[in-house]
Design a protein around this motif. Sequence first.
Motif, mmCIF file in Angstrom:
data_model
loop_
_atom_site.group_PDB
_atom_site.id
_atom_site.type_symbol
_atom_site.label_atom_id
_atom_site.label_comp_id
_atom_site.label_asym_id
_atom_site.label_seq_id
_atom_site.Cartn_x
_atom_site.Cartn_y
_atom_site.Cartn_z
ATOM 1 N N MET A 75 -73.814 -45.526 -5.555
ATOM 2 C CA MET A 75 -72.989 -44.354 -5.789
ATOM 3 C C MET A 75 -73.208 -43.873 -7.218
ATOM 4 N N ALA A 76 -73.448 -42.618 -7.383
ATOM 5 C CA ALA A 76 -73.689 -42.038 -8.699
ATOM 6 C C ALA A 76 -72.367 -41.714 -9.386
ATOM 7 N N GLU A 77 -72.421 -41.741 -10.696
ATOM 8 C CA GLU A 77 -71.249 -41.376 -11.491
ATOM 9 C C GLU A 77 -71.554 -40.106 -12.269
ATOM 10 N N ILE A 78 -70.508 -39.409 -12.612
ATOM 11 C CA ILE A 78 -70.659 -38.182 -13.397
ATOM 12 C C ILE A 78 -70.668 -38.544 -14.872
ATOM 13 N N PHE A 79 -71.608 -37.944 -15.583
ATOM 14 C CA PHE A 79 -71.753 -38.168 -17.017
ATOM 15 C C PHE A 79 -71.904 -36.788 -17.653
#
Length: 77
Positions: A1-5
């Motif tokens: 799962m990708a995270e927002i940066f």
Amino acid sequence: MAEIFAVRVPKEVREKMRRFRKVNWSEVVKEAILNKLRELEELERMRRAAEAMDRIREEMLRSYGPSDYDSADEIMR
């Protein structure tokens, strides 16, 4: 799962980025981060290797004392 940066850039930079809307800027930033991580991980591996060599050298000195052996001489032969 990708995270927002989130990344903040100066207004002038954002305006220039808008001129090139076809560029996937998120991908550009992600690749830059991955490249930097690879660089830092390689530096960390080199540091750990140097520390291990220092420990081995110190152990050899403790076990066998100083030596006049010069590996550079062996390499030059």
